[in-house]
Design a protein around this motif. Structure first.
Motif, PDB file in Angstrom:
ATOM      1  N   UNK A  47       0.564  -1.216   0.193  1.00  0.00           N
ATOM      2  CA  UNK A  47       0.037  -0.040  -0.216  1.00  0.00           C
ATOM      3  C   UNK A  47       0.937   1.343  -0.063  1.00  0.00           C
ATOM      4  N   UNK A  48       2.134   1.223   0.247  1.00  0.00           N
ATOM      5  CA  UNK A  48       3.048   2.380   0.261  1.00  0.00           C
ATOM      6  C   UNK A  48       2.510   3.210   1.144  1.00  0.00           C
ATOM      7  N   UNK A  49       2.198   2.915   2.404  1.00  0.00           N
ATOM      8  CA  UNK A  49       1.699   3.830   3.462  1.00  0.00           C
ATOM      9  C   UNK A  49       2.981   4.070   4.634  1.00  0.00           C
ATOM     10  N   UNK A  50       3.284   5.154   5.017  1.00  0.00           N
ATOM     11  CA  UNK A  50       4.576   5.258   6.122  1.00  0.00           C
ATOM     12  C   UNK A  50       3.697   4.407   7.362  1.00  0.00           C
ATOM     13  N   UNK A  51       4.856   3.961   8.256  1.00  0.00           N
ATOM     14  CA  UNK A  51       4.461   3.431   9.309  1.00  0.00           C
ATOM     15  C   UNK A  51       3.587   4.474  10.345  1.00  0.00           C
ATOM     16  N   UNK A  52       4.021   5.497  10.028  1.00  0.00           N
ATOM     17  CA  UNK A  52       3.350   6.646  11.167  1.00  0.00           C
ATOM     18  C   UNK A  52       1.715   6.727  10.762  1.00  0.00           C
ATOM     19  N   UNK A  53       1.301   6.561   9.345  1.00  0.00           N
ATOM     20  CA  UNK A  53      -0.134   6.438   8.853  1.00  0.00           C
ATOM     21  C   UNK A  53      -0.806   5.280   8.973  1.00  0.00           C
ATOM     22  N   UNK A  54       0.149   4.048   8.986  1.00  0.00           N
ATOM     23  CA  UNK A  54      -0.576   2.766   9.210  1.00  0.00           C
ATOM     24  C   UNK A  54      -1.644   2.515  10.381  1.00  0.00           C
ATOM     25  N   UNK A  55      -0.901   3.284  11.698  1.00  0.00           N
ATOM     26  CA  UNK A  55      -1.451   3.148  12.898  1.00  0.00           C
ATOM     27  C   UNK A  55      -2.796   4.058  12.816  1.00  0.00           C
ATOM     28  N   UNK A  56      -2.843   4.856  11.927  1.00  0.00           N
ATOM     29  CA  UNK A  56      -4.074   5.820  11.767  1.00  0.00           C
ATOM     30  C   UNK A  56      -5.094   5.267  10.699  1.00  0.00           C
ATOM     31  N   UNK A  82       2.150  10.292   0.935  1.00  0.00           N
ATOM     32  CA  UNK A  82       3.013  10.798   0.122  1.00  0.00           C
ATOM     33  C   UNK A  82       3.121  12.321   0.268  1.00  0.00           C
ATOM     34  N   UNK A  83       2.285  13.140   0.822  1.00  0.00           N
ATOM     35  CA  UNK A  83       2.292  14.301   0.917  1.00  0.00           C
ATOM     36  C   UNK A  83       3.049  14.795   2.033  1.00  0.00           C
ATOM     37  N   UNK A  84       3.318  13.616   2.866  1.00  0.00           N
ATOM     38  CA  UNK A  84       4.177  13.745   4.340  1.00  0.00           C
ATOM     39  C   UNK A  84       3.238  14.579   5.290  1.00  0.00           C
ATOM     40  N   UNK A  85       1.994  14.353   5.033  1.00  0.00           N
ATOM     41  CA  UNK A  85       0.967  14.968   6.113  1.00  0.00           C
ATOM     42  C   UNK A  85       1.141  14.277   7.568  1.00  0.00           C
ATOM     43  N   UNK A  86       0.887  14.935   8.555  1.00  0.00           N
ATOM     44  CA  UNK A  86       0.998  14.428   9.608  1.00  0.00           C
ATOM     45  C   UNK A  86      -0.500  14.181  10.409  1.00  0.00           C
ATOM     46  N   UNK A 132      -3.557  14.145  12.682  1.00  0.00           N
ATOM     47  CA  UNK A 132      -3.908  14.507  14.037  1.00  0.00           C
ATOM     48  C   UNK A 132      -3.286  15.886  14.141  1.00  0.00           C
ATOM     49  N   UNK A 133      -2.319  16.279  13.233  1.00  0.00           N
ATOM     50  CA  UNK A 133      -1.690  17.635  13.499  1.00  0.00           C
ATOM     51  C   UNK A 133      -2.141  18.563  11.945  1.00  0.00           C
ATOM     52  N   UNK A 134      -1.828  17.814  10.711  1.00  0.00           N
ATOM     53  CA  UNK A 134      -2.035  18.346   9.458  1.00  0.00           C
ATOM     54  C   UNK A 134      -3.284  18.012   9.115  1.00  0.00           C
ATOM     55  N   UNK A 135      -3.720  16.575   9.551  1.00  0.00           N
ATOM     56  CA  UNK A 135      -5.012  16.021   9.083  1.00  0.00           C
ATOM     57  C   UNK A 135      -5.711  15.595  10.108  1.00  0.00           C
ATOM     58  N   UNK A 136      -7.070  15.881  10.438  1.00  0.00           N
ATOM     59  CA  UNK A 136      -8.061  15.240  11.077  1.00  0.00           C
ATOM     60  C   UNK A 136      -8.523  13.865  10.466  1.00  0.00           C
ATOM     61  N   UNK A 137      -8.122  12.867  10.886  1.00  0.00           N
ATOM     62  CA  UNK A 137      -8.312  11.502  10.259  1.00  0.00           C
ATOM     63  C   UNK A 137      -9.850  11.279  10.584  1.00  0.00           C
ATOM     64  N   UNK A 138     -10.526  11.543  11.393  1.00  0.00           N
ATOM     65  CA  UNK A 138     -11.782  11.167  11.640  1.00  0.00           C
ATOM     66  C   UNK A 138     -12.899  11.548  10.464  1.00  0.00           C
ATOM     67  N   UNK A 139     -12.250  12.879   9.719  1.00  0.00           N
ATOM     68  CA  UNK A 139     -13.031  13.561   8.708  1.00  0.00           C
ATOM     69  C   UNK A 139     -12.907  12.554   7.400  1.00  0.00           C
ATOM     70  N   UNK A 140     -11.984  11.783   7.388  1.00  0.00           N
ATOM     71  CA  UNK A 140     -11.907  10.792   6.039  1.00  0.00           C
ATOM     72  C   UNK A 140     -12.830   9.868   5.783  1.00  0.00           C
ATOM     73  N   UNK A 141     -13.185   9.456   4.673  1.00  0.00           N
ATOM     74  CA  UNK A 141     -14.329   8.610   4.350  1.00  0.00           C
ATOM     75  C   UNK A 141     -13.824   7.258   4.763  1.00  0.00           C
ATOM     76  N   UNK A 142     -14.726   6.358   5.205  1.00  0.00           N
ATOM     77  CA  UNK A 142     -14.490   4.723   5.323  1.00  0.00           C
ATOM     78  C   UNK A 142     -14.898   4.168   4.333  1.00  0.00           C
ATOM     79  N   UNK A 143     -14.481   2.821   4.400  1.00  0.00           N
ATOM     80  CA  UNK A 143     -14.633   1.766   3.646  1.00  0.00           C
ATOM     81  C   UNK A 143     -14.524   0.605   4.110  1.00  0.00           C
TER      82      UNK A 143
END
Length: 553
Positions: free
Chosen positions: A58-67, A96-100, A102-113
């Motif tokens: 999936x090419x997701x950073x370790x930091x983002x996998x937990x979220x 890929x955009x190096x967003x953080x 909880x800081x740059x992005x509120x993950x709860x606003x992302x659509x779920x699948x």
């Protein structure tokens, strides 16, 4: 020949000789495989902790996998959501955009699948179950109660067939036939490649499962002497069933793979089959078929085992005459033939359904309780032992009807109080459920001999099998009672409690059998309370006052 005649004729054998010891032990041992296998689905189909899988490519950073997976509250603890994840393409783009998070992005606003790439299962408890192997979670979670019910459908079909077969062809041949069927299909079950194949094979496993217990119960009740029947039908065979049940969580604790667990719990059945030569046919059944010589041969062999001398002629011709009734002429239709018998059958069937729903619902729920699932299952099995022991003095000294009412009320009402217990008092909730299971254990132990006492020899196995068939309707419904708990925690307990209290009230209308001899023909059956005024002179209750103290159970 009436029960009292048979017991009088066979008094030369004594009460507790080598023959009785051997038969009682061998038939009790037959219940161990039943206890091992009946609730194996608790571990075979337990649902491990799980969440959506995140593919390695999936090419997701370790930091983002937990979220990548939403959190939710489960019994006061925050856990990963079991059935959804945040949209992976959005997570990849943000990573890929190096967003953080909880800081740059509120993950709860992302659509779920949904979990498009499957699930990851916690393997700290199980290496594999059928749930983790075939992903029977989330939208497919309904398949688990279907699989459980399929086994009970098999027991239902087996109860209907085996009772009539054993009344027609004999107790012994059907006893070993059901053991062989159960053993064979359990081994084939290991080869299952899908949940549907597992369900289909599980049906045949069920056909040979609990029905072994029913046939062994009747066989022992008919062979053993009056004083031993109570011991055998309560403490004897039921204790050995509980021993098998207690061995199940022990086996599951050491064997965490579902296929290997099936092999382990099936071994006792394999070793039981060679005991064919050591267990005789029921002499009572042989006599009801007119096979007097075979019945006498068994009793003479028993006399040699007990080192006593058998009479030259055991059964006189007049004792073996049965001009009006033979076992081969009776079938399940006779259970509803007359008004009295029909009402006894209907009410007794409802009582069995109520007992079965409560007993199986609380047994299957052991893996859902707080704490270690192996310990909870062991406690659920162990609590049956004091219940079984208590049922012995109850059967020897108390009314069957009052005992059934009291234990059904206890089992149905006590679990309701778990809804009032605060969340932090989890041990108290477990204790209340176990007390309810205790009540159902006593009720189940009592209802077997009570049913056998109500019906005559020519229909006894058919009647016990038919009532057990009704009980299977309860066991089929039990998994769905638990499934209702996903919508409302209180609903299963309210429904179960109401049915059990109603079943207890109906049991008060049944004839009392305490202190009465076993009926041999339909004419010997007692009438229920509402029909007392219409009973004729042929009924047992009208002409056996002198033998009320000759208790058979």
């Amino acid at each position: 020949m009436q029960a009292s005649d048979y017991d009088d004729v066979t008094t030369f054998l004594g009460e507790w000789g080598s023959f009785q010891k051997r038969i009682m032990l061998l038939l009790c041992i037959s219940a161990i495989p039943n206890g091992l296998s009946l609730f194996s689905i608790v571990f075979l189909a337990d649902t491990p902790a799980h969440h959506c899988a995140i593919p390695s490519n999936a090419n997701i950073s370790a930091e983002w996998i937990n979220y990548s997976i939403p959190l939710e509250e489960d019994k006061g603890v925050m856990r990963y959501n079991k059935c959804t994840r945040y949209k992976l393409d959005v997570i990849q783009r943000l990573s890929d955009n190096r967003s953080v998070p909880g800081i740059d992005v509120n993950v709860t606003e992302i659509e779920q699948e949904s979990c498009k790439d499957g699930w990851e299962y916690d393997k700290s408890i199980y290496v594999s179950t059928i749930v983790s192997e075939w992903d029977l979670v989330c939208s497919d979670a309904w398949k688990v109660p279907v699989i459980t019910s399929t086994c009970f459908f098999g027991i239902l079909a087996g109860s209907f067939i085996s009772g009539q077969l054993s009344d027609r062809f004999g107790r012994k041949i059907v006893l070993f036939g059901t053991i062989g069927l159960h053993t064979l299909f359990t081994f084939i079950l290991i080869l299952s490649t899908s949940w549907f194949m597992f369900s289909a094979l599980f049906f045949f496993v069920g056909m040979g499962g609990l029905n072994t217990f029913l046939i062994a119960f009747v066989l022992g009740a008919e062979i053993l002497t009056p004083c031993l029947r109570t011991i055998y039908s309560t403490v004897g065979i039921s204790i050995f069933f509980a021993i098998g049940y207690m061995l199940l969580p022990l086996a599951a604790f050491f064997i965490r793979d579902w296929r290997m667990l099936l092999i382990a719990i099936n071994v006792p059945g394999v070793f039981y089959l060679p005991l064919w030569r050591l267990i005789p046919e029921s002499p009572r059944w042989l006599l009801s078929q007119g096979r007097v010589e075979e019945a006498e041969a068994i009793l003479r062999a028993a006399a040699r085992k007990n080192r006593v001398t058998a009479p030259e002629v055991i059964f006189q011709p007049l004792q073996t005459e049965n001009k009006t009734e033979k076992l081969s002429r009776h079938n399940v239709g006779d259970l509803v033939k007359s008004k009295n018998i029909r009402w006894i059958t209907i009410m007794l069937s409802f009582v069995w359904i109520a007992v079965s729903i409560g007993y199986f619902a609380l047994s299957l729920n052991s893996s859902n309780l707080h704490g270690n699932p192996f310990l909870n299952c062991f406690l659920s099995a162990a609590v049956e032992v004091p219940g079984i022991i208590l049922s012995w003095p109850l059967l020897r000294s108390c009314s069957r009807r009052l005992c059934l009412f009291a234990t059904l009320f206890l089992g149905g009402v006590l679990p309701l109080f778990t809804l009032l217990i605060p969340r932090d008092l989890k041990l108290v909730s477990i204790a209340l459920e176990m007390m309810g299971k205790f009540g159902f254990s006593v009720a189940f132990t009592i209802v077997y001999p009570f049913t056998a006492e109500l019906y005559p020899t020519v229909l006894r196995n058919t009647a016990v099998g038919t009532c057990s068939m009704a009980a299977r309707l309860g066991s089929i419904a039990a998994p769905y009672f638990l499934y209702l708990g996903t919508y409302s925690k209180s609903l299963p307990y309210i429904l179960m409690g109401g049915l059990c209290v109603l079943g207890g009230l109906l049991s008060l209308l049944l004839p009392e059998t305490y202190g009465m001899p076993l009926p041999e023909t339909l004419d010997h059956m007692q009438t229920i309370q509402r029909f007392k005024k219409t009973q004729n002179s042929n009924t047992l209750s009208g002409d056996t006052t002198a033998v009320e103290n000759d208790s058979v159970f």
